[in-house]
Design an enzyme around this catalytic site. Structure first.
Site, short mmCIF file in Angstrom:
data_model
loop_
_atom_site.label_atom_id
_atom_site.label_comp_id
_atom_site.label_asym_id
_atom_site.label_seq_id
_atom_site.Cartn_x
_atom_site.Cartn_y
_atom_site.Cartn_z
N LYS A 58 0.79 -1.28 -0.11
CA LYS A 58 -0.13 -0.06 -0.18
C LYS A 58 0.99 1.34 -0.14
O LYS A 58 0.57 2.27 -0.78
CB LYS A 58 -0.98 -0.10 1.40
CG LYS A 58 -2.29 -0.86 1.38
CD LYS A 58 -2.81 -1.22 2.44
CE LYS A 58 -3.49 -2.51 2.15
NZ LYS A 58 -4.23 -2.87 3.58
N ASP A 62 -11.07 2.43 4.10
CA ASP A 62 -11.49 0.96 4.02
C ASP A 62 -12.92 0.54 3.71
O ASP A 62 -13.34 -0.57 3.35
CB ASP A 62 -10.94 0.40 5.06
CG ASP A 62 -9.68 -0.76 4.67
OD1 ASP A 62 -9.22 -0.76 3.56
OD2 ASP A 62 -8.96 -0.99 5.56
N GLN A 120 -4.60 -1.66 9.92
CA GLN A 120 -4.33 -3.00 9.28
C GLN A 120 -4.74 -4.12 10.18
O GLN A 120 -4.67 -4.27 11.28
CB GLN A 120 -2.80 -3.21 8.89
CG GLN A 120 -2.56 -4.40 8.22
CD GLN A 120 -3.22 -4.45 6.89
OE1 GLN A 120 -2.98 -3.60 6.03
NE2 GLN A 120 -3.54 -5.65 6.36
#
Lengths: 281, 281
Positions: free
Chosen positions: B52, B119, B96
């Site tokens: 990412k 997200d 994460q």
């Protein structure tokens, strides 16, 4: 001939249980309260609101109908909601839909404190349901799940089809049945060969809003058929989305209209108001 | 032999477009920023986060990896999140997953400002998606929708089957395809006769997390097959949930693993970070 799922009888039984719980709570100083905001003079809304008020009174829930003029501004309505968000006498706030066109429905639903959103329509509550951690659940699909429970209808591994993809019935219904390990299909107005898709169902939930739309050609022999429809026929008679006379010949279980899903919706509203009162204490 | 859906190529093309947009925004004084919170030393997480970070650098998004010790308390983690909620240099915050067991994942996801939740995992964003008013969308299903678009795969009236009911892939995928008028079924580990259910699909999305699970017996000839799986075989090689060699013989379109869905997920993360920056300005 399929067995009748008697929503009226189940609702009466559950309401009696809720009444007992309210009496216990009263002893602990908890007085569950529900306020219904009714904007304008919509006839159907008047009836729905009256029925909710009567059910609350029967159960012993403090209930108030706040009637607001059709001409109320969005800002004024939002401030009324905020006032009830702050008012600890009311644990549930219900905004009767539809709202007049000059008011943004989504903005209004967002303004209700999610903890008081006993209808389960707030995006936060929808999100919690979607991720499998339900807090408040839309009352119609919640009531249908209680029917499955009461009639020992097991969803595990079954094919379920929901006809209709509304936010208040179809989508939460699909999610709730999936949580019980059914394999769920959502069909809708743009589905190709709807009768064939419906016929795959062991459990068929119909919420499409078209009187007598579902005939026996839609139903696999032995399927459970739940009719969420509330339509008026040409004589003003209340009819469901399912052609009861012929479908009841092939279904294993079937809900009637009236006295099927409707009474359960109101019951779950009362149930969630009491739950909200317990949590807010 | 089915046509390959080249996720790598489409991702590169979209990333080049996003890069151009970032350059335009820079001229207006908007510098999109993404912070990734990485708790502990999970190997797979390290790799994902690095990928990412590299993608962000290539596109010109300001990116920061905030590494936090495995032993961080929930309270401390929540306060780090709050700090980034307030920091106007970062428009996207990504936590994460997975988190260490002593930390409540749901509480953490709830703490992220929904406007910075690139997200799309916050219950509020899930709720908005569920009711058909998406704000932030989980990146994997969003990327798959972009693939359908790029390859002119029309969903209207099609039967779609999603295998897997996770919150981050299966459920949002179903909702997004339904919004395009597909008739969607969600199948899962408890589905009876999974191959037969999968074979009803014109569009089959597989996200079950079991290497080479889907064989040609699951696939209707001519179906579009999307493989979300990322598994390691006994030799450590990256493989999908779909047995590519045999399924590609019957599918009309198919994604490979690697270079299929994976690159699109990262691309949509970048896309949503830039969108968030535009909205927050």
């Amino acid at each position: 001939m399929g067995e009748l799922i008697n929503g009226r009888e189940l609702a009466d039984k559950m309401q009696a249980q809720i009444k007992e719980e309210v009496q216990d709570l009263e002893k602990k100083g908890i007085h569950p309260g529900l306020v219904v905001l009714l904007v304008g003079e919509n006839q159907a809304s008047q009836t729905y609101v009256k029925n909710k008020d009567l059910a609350a009174a029967k159960i012993g829930i403090r209930s108030k109908i706040e009637r607001l003029p059709e001409t109320i501004s969005e800002v004024e309505l939002l401030s009324v909601i905020e006032q009830y968000n702050q008012d600890s006498n009311y644990h549930g706030i219900l905004v009767q839909l539809p709202l007049p066109k000059h008011i943004d429905e989504e903005k209004v639903l967002l303004a209700v404190d999610p903890n008081k959103d006993v209808d389960g329509f707030h995006p936060m509550n929808m999100g919690h349901l979607f991720i499998g951690e339900p807090t408040m659940i839309p009352c119609t699909p919640y009531g249908i799940m209680k029917m499955f429970e009461a009639y020992n209808i097991d969803l595990e591994g079954k094919r379920a089809v929901v006809i209709g993809r509304s936010n208040i019935v179809g989508k939460p219904m699909a999610q709730l049945m999936m949580m019980k390990n059914a394999t769920v299909t959502i069909a809708h107005s743009r589905t190709v060969d709807l009768p064939a898709v419906a016929k795959e169902a062991d459990i068929l939930v119909v919420a499409i809003g078209r009187g007598h739309f579902v005939t026996k050609e839609f139903v696999k022999p032995g399927a459970v058929v739940i009719d969420v429809g509330m339509n008026r026929d040409e004589n003003g008679k209340l009819i469901g989305d399912v052609k009861f006379d012929e479908v009841s010949e092939v279904a294993s279980f079937i809900t009637p209209v009236p006295k099927g899903v409707g009474p359960m919706t109101i019951t779950m509203l009362m149930y969630q108001t009491v739950e909200a009162a317990k949590k807010q204490k």
